[in-house]
Motif scaffolding. Structure first.
Motif, short mmCIF file in Angstrom:
data_model
loop_
_atom_site.label_atom_id
_atom_site.label_comp_id
_atom_site.label_asym_id
_atom_site.label_seq_id
_atom_site.Cartn_x
_atom_site.Cartn_y
_atom_site.Cartn_z
N GLN A 262 -1.28 2.47 0.96
CA GLN A 262 -2.53 2.01 1.58
C GLN A 262 -2.86 2.86 2.81
N SER B 141 -6.60 3.00 0.36
CA SER B 141 -6.93 2.07 -0.71
C SER B 141 -7.05 0.65 -0.18
N PRO C 146 -4.69 -2.61 -3.13
CA PRO C 146 -3.41 -1.98 -3.41
C PRO C 146 -2.93 -2.12 -4.83
#
Length: 102
Positions: free
Chosen positions: A43, A48, A51
């Motif tokens: 992450q 992102s 996840p």
């Protein structure tokens, strides 16, 4: 290990994982990494917000969402347009058997 070295090491793990075709969990088991630490760094390094999305695509699991007109039981729609309808507590084991064959 300095913070810069740690970041570079995790960046290499993320790059290797992406090239491996494995789920995040499988990669971590193979590399003896802690999965929650892997998710944290994934992450942090990739930005992102979801996840589990990359693992979902690699794992083959489909997202399940309720449908407003699902009065006849559960409907599972799989990628590729395949749908299994009419599932309920009495025949839910059938879904498991079907998915194992796919």
């Amino acid at each position: 290990m300095t913070p810069t070295e740690r970041k570079q090491a995790w960046q290499q793990h993320i790059t290797d994982w992406q090239a491996s075709g494995l789920s995040g969990m499988a990669y971590c088991k193979q590399q003896t990494l802690t999965y929650c630490r892997f998710v944290y760094w994934r992450q942090k390094l990739t930005g992102s917000e979801e996840p589990g999305k990359a693992d979902q695509a690699r794992s083959g699991f489909a997202r399940v969402a309720p449908m407003p007109d699902a009065g006849a039981g559960l409907t599972v729609s799989l990628p590729g347009g395949v749908s299994i309808t009419g599932l309920h507590a009495g025949n839910i084991e059938l879904l498991s058997a079907v998915l194992r064959q796919l």
